[in-house]
Scaffold this motif. Sequence first.
Motif, short mmCIF file in Angstrom:
data_model
loop_
_atom_site.label_atom_id
_atom_site.label_comp_id
_atom_site.label_asym_id
_atom_site.label_seq_id
_atom_site.Cartn_x
_atom_site.Cartn_y
_atom_site.Cartn_z
N THR A 65 0.85 -1.19 0.00
CA THR A 65 0.00 0.00 0.00
C THR A 65 0.89 1.23 0.00
O THR A 65 1.73 1.39 0.89
CB THR A 65 -0.91 0.02 1.24
N LEU A 66 0.72 2.07 -1.03
CA LEU A 66 1.47 3.31 -1.15
C LEU A 66 0.49 4.47 -1.13
O LEU A 66 -0.50 4.46 -1.88
CB LEU A 66 2.28 3.34 -2.45
N GLY A 96 12.61 2.22 1.71
CA GLY A 96 13.22 3.36 1.03
C GLY A 96 12.24 3.96 0.04
O GLY A 96 11.22 3.35 -0.31
N PHE A 97 12.57 5.17 -0.42
CA PHE A 97 11.71 5.81 -1.42
C PHE A 97 12.48 6.88 -2.16
O PHE A 97 13.53 7.35 -1.71
CB PHE A 97 10.45 6.41 -0.79
N GLU A 98 11.93 7.29 -3.31
CA GLU A 98 12.43 8.43 -4.06
C GLU A 98 11.26 9.01 -4.84
O GLU A 98 10.45 8.26 -5.40
CB GLU A 98 13.55 8.01 -5.01
N LEU A 99 11.17 10.33 -4.91
CA LEU A 99 10.01 11.00 -5.51
C LEU A 99 10.44 12.23 -6.27
O LEU A 99 11.38 12.93 -5.87
CB LEU A 99 9.02 11.38 -4.41
N THR A 100 9.74 12.50 -7.37
CA THR A 100 9.93 13.76 -8.09
C THR A 100 8.57 14.28 -8.53
O THR A 100 7.57 13.53 -8.58
CB THR A 100 10.86 13.58 -9.30
N THR A 168 2.28 15.89 -11.99
CA THR A 168 2.26 14.48 -11.61
C THR A 168 3.45 14.17 -10.70
O THR A 168 4.59 14.52 -11.02
CB THR A 168 2.30 13.56 -12.84
N PHE A 169 3.17 13.53 -9.57
CA PHE A 169 4.21 13.05 -8.68
C PHE A 169 4.51 11.59 -9.03
O PHE A 169 3.59 10.76 -9.11
CB PHE A 169 3.75 13.14 -7.22
N TYR A 170 5.78 11.30 -9.24
CA TYR A 170 6.23 9.94 -9.51
C TYR A 170 7.06 9.47 -8.32
O TYR A 170 7.95 10.19 -7.86
CB TYR A 170 7.09 9.89 -10.77
N VAL A 171 6.77 8.28 -7.82
CA VAL A 171 7.44 7.80 -6.62
C VAL A 171 7.74 6.31 -6.73
O VAL A 171 6.94 5.54 -7.26
CB VAL A 171 6.61 8.11 -5.36
N VAL A 172 8.92 5.94 -6.24
CA VAL A 172 9.28 4.54 -6.11
C VAL A 172 9.43 4.24 -4.62
O VAL A 172 9.97 5.04 -3.86
CB VAL A 172 10.59 4.20 -6.87
N GLY A 173 8.92 3.11 -4.20
CA GLY A 173 9.05 2.67 -2.82
C GLY A 173 9.72 1.31 -2.76
O GLY A 173 9.47 0.44 -3.60
N LEU A 174 10.59 1.10 -1.77
CA LEU A 174 11.29 -0.17 -1.60
C LEU A 174 10.84 -0.82 -0.30
O LEU A 174 10.84 -0.18 0.76
CB LEU A 174 12.80 0.04 -1.55
N ALA A 175 10.47 -2.10 -0.39
CA ALA A 175 10.15 -2.91 0.78
C ALA A 175 11.12 -4.08 0.78
O ALA A 175 11.04 -4.96 -0.08
CB ALA A 175 8.71 -3.40 0.71
N CYS A 176 12.07 -4.07 1.72
CA CYS A 176 13.20 -5.01 1.67
C CYS A 176 13.17 -5.97 2.85
O CYS A 176 12.49 -5.74 3.85
CB CYS A 176 14.51 -4.23 1.64
#
Length: 216
Positions: A65-66, A96-100, A168-176
Amino acid sequence: MDHRHRNWLVAATAAGLVFGWLVATPAPAPSAVLYGDAPPAGRTGAPGEGDCSSCHGALNDGQATLTLTGIPASYIPGTKYTVTFSLTRTGKARWGFELTSLFTTGSAMAGTLEATSNTTQILTKASRFYVSHLSGSGADGTFAGTADGPVSWTFDWTAPAAGGGSVTFYVVGLACDNDGQDSAGDLTYTTSVAYAEGTTTGITPTTWGWIKANYR
């Protein structure tokens, strides 16, 4: 063989053994730990970008869930918003995450991102800016050991000036899996959220005399 010649041969042999060991031993694979402080910029899944799945397992398995909160459906140009990105995924324990933020049309940078805590930072690549997790500044922005989530990161976004249109917001999420290595146990998720450009309501200046003249 004299003493000096024998010492030279011993030193040369030892140096050869060390060199051979260095050549024969492969460099260790990049670890997820290495990116705890500074993940590579430009991995949000935005136009022209990749994501993190080449190192961090499967992409978008549908079990996370993001959420992105803090901005209304229509943003007001020039307004600063406090934004929170949250991520939940059962069975994982490092994050972790990164967004622009880009204009929906043309994909140019839209607005200004600002890190507001010691778990976030600003990264740059070409003409784009990113906000991402950060560790090593007095807090662990990867939340290592936090099982299942949710985990969240908060930052500020100042909307662009009027006339730019939808953002538009683009985001990557990491679940490790928190094993300290890139592995199939890590999972990558990408999402995007669009916000329309809103308008401000004009305010007509008035005076007490105007009020008395119109509401007697």
